[in-house]
Each structure stands twice: as structure tokens, then as C-alpha cells.
Enzyme design. Structure first.
Site, PDB file in Angstrom:
ATOM      1  N   GLY A  46       0.861  -1.262   0.042  1.00  0.00           N
ATOM      2  CA  GLY A  46      -0.123  -0.193  -0.094  1.00  0.00           C
ATOM      3  C   GLY A  46       0.846   1.055   0.017  1.00  0.00           C
ATOM      4  O   GLY A  46       2.090   1.281   0.260  1.00  0.00           O
ATOM      5  N   GLN A  51       3.314  10.133   1.706  1.00  0.00           N
ATOM      6  CA  GLN A  51       4.320   9.262   1.553  1.00  0.00           C
ATOM      7  C   GLN A  51       5.489   9.625   0.540  1.00  0.00           C
ATOM      8  O   GLN A  51       6.854   9.697   0.585  1.00  0.00           O
ATOM      9  CB  GLN A  51       4.319   7.875   1.684  1.00  0.00           C
ATOM     10  CG  GLN A  51       3.618   7.158   3.089  1.00  0.00           C
ATOM     11  CD  GLN A  51       3.549   5.718   2.759  1.00  0.00           C
ATOM     12  OE1 GLN A  51       2.630   5.140   2.319  1.00  0.00           O
ATOM     13  NE2 GLN A  51       4.453   5.068   3.395  1.00  0.00           N
ATOM     14  N   CYS A 103       6.005  -0.433   7.533  1.00  0.00           N
ATOM     15  CA  CYS A 103       5.613   0.914   6.865  1.00  0.00           C
ATOM     16  C   CYS A 103       6.979   1.206   6.081  1.00  0.00           C
ATOM     17  O   CYS A 103       8.134   1.361   6.387  1.00  0.00           O
ATOM     18  CB  CYS A 103       5.180   1.930   7.678  1.00  0.00           C
ATOM     19  SG  CYS A 103       4.792   3.685   6.920  1.00  0.00           S
ATOM     20  N   LEU A 104       6.714   1.607   4.704  1.00  0.00           N
ATOM     21  CA  LEU A 104       7.857   1.959   3.962  1.00  0.00           C
ATOM     22  C   LEU A 104       8.387   3.421   4.479  1.00  0.00           C
ATOM     23  O   LEU A 104       9.626   3.363   4.224  1.00  0.00           O
ATOM     24  CB  LEU A 104       7.270   2.275   2.415  1.00  0.00           C
ATOM     25  CG  LEU A 104       6.758   1.016   1.686  1.00  0.00           C
ATOM     26  CD1 LEU A 104       6.253   1.358   0.383  1.00  0.00           C
ATOM     27  CD2 LEU A 104       8.000  -0.022   1.442  1.00  0.00           C
ATOM     28  N   HIS A 145      -4.216   1.609   7.657  1.00  0.00           N
ATOM     29  CA  HIS A 145      -2.933   1.976   7.527  1.00  0.00           C
ATOM     30  C   HIS A 145      -2.785   3.073   6.855  1.00  0.00           C
ATOM     31  O   HIS A 145      -2.097   4.358   7.165  1.00  0.00           O
ATOM     32  CB  HIS A 145      -2.042   0.932   7.485  1.00  0.00           C
ATOM     33  CG  HIS A 145      -0.488   1.168   7.415  1.00  0.00           C
ATOM     34  ND1 HIS A 145       0.293   0.622   8.314  1.00  0.00           N
ATOM     35  CD2 HIS A 145       0.171   2.102   6.464  1.00  0.00           C
ATOM     36  CE1 HIS A 145       1.629   1.431   8.000  1.00  0.00           C
ATOM     37  NE2 HIS A 145       1.501   2.016   6.662  1.00  0.00           N
ATOM     38  N   GLU A 146      -3.190   3.212   5.376  1.00  0.00           N
ATOM     39  CA  GLU A 146      -3.068   4.291   4.485  1.00  0.00           C
ATOM     40  C   GLU A 146      -3.983   5.380   4.942  1.00  0.00           C
ATOM     41  O   GLU A 146      -3.394   6.509   4.580  1.00  0.00           O
ATOM     42  CB  GLU A 146      -3.551   3.645   3.020  1.00  0.00           C
ATOM     43  CG  GLU A 146      -2.653   2.849   2.556  1.00  0.00           C
ATOM     44  CD  GLU A 146      -1.226   2.470   2.660  1.00  0.00           C
ATOM     45  OE1 GLU A 146      -0.450   3.597   2.950  1.00  0.00           O
ATOM     46  OE2 GLU A 146      -0.805   1.387   2.770  1.00  0.00           O
ATOM     47  N   HIS A 149      -1.914   7.625   7.410  1.00  0.00           N
ATOM     48  CA  HIS A 149      -1.185   8.462   6.673  1.00  0.00           C
ATOM     49  C   HIS A 149      -1.646   9.854   6.253  1.00  0.00           C
ATOM     50  O   HIS A 149      -1.059  10.968   6.579  1.00  0.00           O
ATOM     51  CB  HIS A 149      -0.547   7.929   5.554  1.00  0.00           C
ATOM     52  CG  HIS A 149       0.557   6.859   5.654  1.00  0.00           C
ATOM     53  ND1 HIS A 149       1.760   7.237   6.140  1.00  0.00           N
ATOM     54  CD2 HIS A 149       0.893   5.510   5.446  1.00  0.00           C
ATOM     55  CE1 HIS A 149       2.642   6.045   6.466  1.00  0.00           C
ATOM     56  NE2 HIS A 149       1.856   5.135   5.855  1.00  0.00           N
TER      57      HIS A 149
HETATM   58  O1  GNR Z   1       4.156  -2.638   2.967  1.00  0.00           O
HETATM   59  C1  GNR Z   1       3.470  -2.482   3.659  1.00  0.00           C
HETATM   60  N1  GNR Z   1       3.036  -3.438   4.618  1.00  0.00           N
HETATM   61  C2  GNR Z   1       2.096  -3.589   5.322  1.00  0.00           C
HETATM   62  C3  GNR Z   1       2.152  -4.817   6.225  1.00  0.00           C
HETATM   63  C4  GNR Z   1       1.246  -4.693   7.382  1.00  0.00           C
HETATM   64  C5  GNR Z   1       0.291  -3.633   7.391  1.00  0.00           C
HETATM   65  C6  GNR Z   1       0.489  -2.449   6.736  1.00  0.00           C
HETATM   66  C7  GNR Z   1       1.345  -2.551   5.569  1.00  0.00           C
HETATM   67  S1  GNR Z   1       1.376  -1.236   4.545  1.00  0.00           S
HETATM   68  C8  GNR Z   1       3.027  -1.215   4.176  1.00  0.00           C
HETATM   69  C9  GNR Z   1       3.203  -0.012   3.001  1.00  0.00           C
HETATM   70  C10 GNR Z   1       3.145   1.280   3.527  1.00  0.00           C
HETATM   71  O2  GNR Z   1       3.974   1.770   4.271  1.00  0.00           O
HETATM   72  N2  GNR Z   1       2.025   1.746   3.420  1.00  0.00           N
HETATM   73  O3  GNR Z   1       1.694   3.132   3.912  1.00  0.00           O
HETATM   74 NI    NI Z   2       2.837   3.231   5.653  1.00  0.00          NI
END
Ligand code: GNR
Ligand code: NI
Length: 181
Positions: A46, A51, A103-104, A145-146, A149
Site C-alpha cells: 500500500g 509518503q 511501513c515504507l 494504515h493508509e 497516513h
Molecule cells: O508494505 C506495507 N506492508 C504492510 C504490512 C502490514 C500492515 C500495513 C502495511 S502497509 C506497508 C506499506 C506502507 O507503508 N503503506 O503506507
Molecule cells: Ni505506511
């Protein structure tokens, strides 16, 4: 454009609240395409616009096919195709689920976060058309999660205060060392 740079903690831009998109125009479509490209290269499931330094309410997710053992009888299959949502809003939440998140923008750290187990999310698709989607499992976790952000919230902000201060201190130290290296 193409590939965009992914901002990492403690970049202050990650803490900003993103603004709603008024029109899904060519600039937004380009942003969506670039976000998918950037997400795939980074091997994430995601990505949210802030980001990549764009404080607009746009997210993309691609959690891939869900394991068959996770699929209950008679339950509709979750979409396995890439999904882009503009101005996403969680309209319905059910239950609780704990998931080991990464999270990236927080490279090198993962931890358990509790979120709603099943959600209905509404918004606009890449064509600017209204869309609604039911999700559970990783897809539900990822969408929440997104959307975090877009509010300037990282998964580490959802840890206990003690853990948060410990983890953030370590991440800041690591970021400083990387600037010097
Ligand atoms: O790549 C991602 N893996 C992930 C694993 C578990 C819960 C959420 C995520 S999102 C993350 C990519 C990211 O940072 N998206 O904002
Ligand atoms: Ni993230």
C-alpha cells in the site's frame, strides 16, 4: 513523472493532514499511476500520497490474492486487483484484529497494531466515480494504515507511549547516522 521518492520518519511532512481532492483530474491520475509504480518497486502492499510528499487524500493498495484457507464458505472473494481510492472514508467498522505492521516510511521496524477487523470504505476511483468496498484481513488493515497516513499518523503512533518514545528515539538516531554516512 514516474517513480517518486518515499519520505521516511522523522520527515515532518509525514505528520501533516492531507487535504481532500476536489477533482480527479489528469494530475491526480498521474499521481495514482506514479504511486503504484513506486509501491511495486519498493515492494509494499500500500502507499499513501503524503509518503511521496503530496498532501492529498489519495491511497493505493495491492494486497494480492488472499490465501484460500482464509476464505470462508459463501463469502465473496476480496478484490485481488490493485485499488486506488481518492478521499477514502471508513463508513463501517466491525470487530478487532491485531496485525504485525510495517511501513515504507518506517524502514527496519515492525510491530503489532490493533485495528477494525472488517471495514466498508467509500471514496472515488481513478475515474472519479463513487466506489465502495468491503474488506477484511490484510486488505482491511492496509486500508486503515493508509488512511492514517492521510491524517499524519504512522503505525508507531499507535503503540504504547513508552514503546513509541523508545522506537522513535532509535529511528531518529538511525536517520541521523544515515545522513552522515
Ligand atoms: O508494505 C506495507 N506492508 C504492510 C504490512 C502490514 C500492515 C500495513 C502495511 S502497509 C506497508 C506499506 C506502507 O507503508 N503503506 O503506507
Ligand atoms: Ni505506511
Amino acid at each position: 513523472m514516474g517513480l517518486r521518492e518515499i519520505l521516511t520518519f522523522p520527515d515532518p511532512r509525514l505528520a501533516l493532514k492531507s487535504t481532500p481532492v476536489e477533482t480527479v483530474d489528469d494530475e491526480i491520475k498521474q499521481l495514482i499511476d506514479d504511486m503504484f509504480e513506486t509501491m511495486y518497486v519498493a515492494e509494499g502492499v500500500g502507499l499513501a500520497a503524503p509518503q511521496v510528499g503530496v498532501t492529498k487524500r489519495v491511497i493505493v493498495v495491492d494486497c494480492g490474492p488472499r490465501g484460500d484457507d482464509d476464505q470462508e464458505e459463501g463469502e465473496p472473494l476480496q478484490p485481488v486487483e490493485p485499488i486506488a481510492i481518492v478521499n477514502p472514508v471508513v463508513a463501517v467498522k466491525e470487530g478487532k484484529i491485531s496485525w504485525e505492521e510495517g511501513c515504507l516510511s518506517v524502514p527496519g521496524y515492525t510491530d503489532e497494531v490493533e485495528r477494525a477487523a472488517k471495514i466498508t470504505v467509500e471514496g472515488l476511483d481513478r475515474d472519479g466515480q463513487p466506489m465502495s468496498l468491503e474488506a477484511d484481513g490484510l486488505l482491511a488493515v492496509c486500508i486503515q494504515h493508509e488512511i492514517d497516513h492521510l491524517e499524519g499518523v504512522l503505525f508507531v503512533d499507535r503503540l504504547s507511549r513508552l514503546k513509541q518514545s523508545l522506537v522513535k528515539k532509535k529511528l531518529k538516531k538511525k536517520a541521523k547516522e544515515e545522513v552522515r554516512a
